[in-house]
Design a protein around this motif. Structure first.
Motif, PDB file in Angstrom:
ATOM      1  N   ARG A 143      -4.832   1.500   7.665  1.00  6.08           N
ATOM      2  CA  ARG A 143      -6.090   0.743   7.559  1.00  6.08           C
ATOM      3  C   ARG A 143      -5.811  -0.757   7.496  1.00  6.08           C
ATOM      4  NH1 ARG A 143      -8.106   4.731   4.158  1.00  6.08           N
ATOM      5  NH2 ARG A 143      -7.756   3.546   2.276  1.00  6.08           N
ATOM      6  N   TYR A 144      -4.761  -1.112   6.770  1.00  2.15           N
ATOM      7  CA  TYR A 144      -4.396  -2.528   6.663  1.00  2.15           C
ATOM      8  C   TYR A 144      -3.988  -3.075   8.045  1.00  2.15           C
ATOM      9  CZ  TYR A 144      -2.303  -6.773   4.838  1.00  2.15           C
ATOM     10  OH  TYR A 144      -2.003  -8.085   4.596  1.00  2.15           O
TER      11      TYR A 144
ATOM     12  N   GLU B  73      -3.234   4.097   3.943  1.00  4.73           N
ATOM     13  CA  GLU B  73      -3.561   2.730   3.479  1.00  4.73           C
ATOM     14  C   GLU B  73      -2.899   1.699   4.380  1.00  4.73           C
ATOM     15  OE1 GLU B  73      -4.056   2.633  -1.290  1.00  4.73           O
ATOM     16  OE2 GLU B  73      -2.192   3.477  -0.538  1.00  4.73           O
TER      17      GLU B  73
ATOM     18  N   GLU C  85     -14.256   3.079   5.101  1.00  2.04           N
ATOM     19  CA  GLU C  85     -13.028   2.654   5.802  1.00  2.04           C
ATOM     20  C   GLU C  85     -13.341   1.586   6.846  1.00  2.04           C
ATOM     21  OE1 GLU C  85     -10.413   6.778   5.508  1.00  2.04           O
ATOM     22  OE2 GLU C  85     -11.883   6.539   7.113  1.00  2.04           O
TER      23      GLU C  85
ATOM     24  N   GLY D 254       0.825  -1.212   0.000  1.00  2.00           N
ATOM     25  CA  GLY D 254       0.000   0.000   0.000  1.00  2.00           C
ATOM     26  C   GLY D 254       0.855   1.256   0.000  1.00  2.00           C
TER      27      GLY D 254
END
Lengths: 151, 99
Positions: A58-59, A55, A122, A50
């Motif tokens: 969030r991962y 990103e 999200e 990402g």
């Protein structure tokens, strides 16, 4: 794998909030510590490519939620959160006390929505559910939170 | 209670520290890197083992065909080649599964 320097910066930036999130998901301090460390380890091993920090973050949260789900499947959902036994005088609402009485998935939804300020999209990504479901689940969780708070 | 009040309550909650025992970033990174290297080494070793075994079976097969060509007439040679192919194919697959 992400470089050591990059990881150190990412770790420093994300750790405090991830700890607070995981502390509300896990049933005990030991479980929370284990989930946090395992989350970063799995993140490193995942070769996630990402681009932005957002990103990556969030991962990272998605890994934490998946690890917490494994934990929830092994324990009763109504276990109280050991970390949050006392009410905080600076907050007129005992958020942790109420959260501790909620189902783990509801805790996660509310925390992501109201503490982390995540959008429905999200939250859907992190929780691995559809955005439409998030709207419904979040509404139920909110209703339940208010009910428990009023008791 | 509206959304803004909930947000305010959770934002206040976010200010509270939780005190968990932390691993250092360097320790986590080193552990992940070490495990990655170990797994890569194991994968390479497994690939080498499979390649060696497949090559050994091909060599055996070629030797079988050569021996059959020397001692059998044409019809027998065809049967011997097909038989050897089946046996060695099964053997190769078994070895690959074990590797």
């Amino acid at each position: 794998m992400i470089g050591a320097g990059d990881f150190e910066r990412f770790y420093r930036d994300t750790l405090p909030r991830l700890e607070k999130f995981v502390a509300r998901l896990a049933g005990s301090r030991a479980a929370a510590e284990e989930i946090v460390q395992e989350t970063y380890y799995r993140f490193l091993r995942s070769r996630f490519e990402g681009g932005s920090d957002e990103e990556r973050r969030r991962y990272l949260y998605r890994i934490a939620v998946n690890l917490a789900k494994n934990l929830w499947s092994r324990q009763r959902s109504e276990e109280t959160i050991e970390l949050v036994a006392h009410a905080d005088a600076s907050n007129s609402i005992d958020v942790n006390g109420v959260l501790a009485r909620m189902a783990p998935r509801e805790r996660a939804l509310l925390w992501l929505a109201y503490a982390e300020g995540c959008s429905h999209r999200e939250i859907a990504e992190v929780m691995d559910v559809s955005a439409l479901s998030v709207r419904v689940l979040l509404s139920r969780a909110r209703k339940r939170f208010v009910e428990l708070m009023d008791r | 209670m509206n959304d803004d009040q909930l947000k305010a309550a959770f934002t206040a909650e976010l200010q509270r520290d939780v005190q968990l025992t932390r691993a250092s970033a360097a320790d986590l990174w080193n552990r992940a890197r070490r495990d990655e290297i170990v797994e890569q080494y194991a994968r390479d070793a497994r690939s080498r083992r499979i390649a060696d075994r497949v090559f050994g079976v091909v060599e055996l097969f070629a030797a079988d065909v050569a021996a059959a060509a020397l001692i059998l007439p044409a019809g027998g040679l065809v049967i011997a080649v097909i038989g050897a192919a089946i046996i060695h194919m099964a053997g190769t697959l078994a070895l690959m599964v074990r590797a």
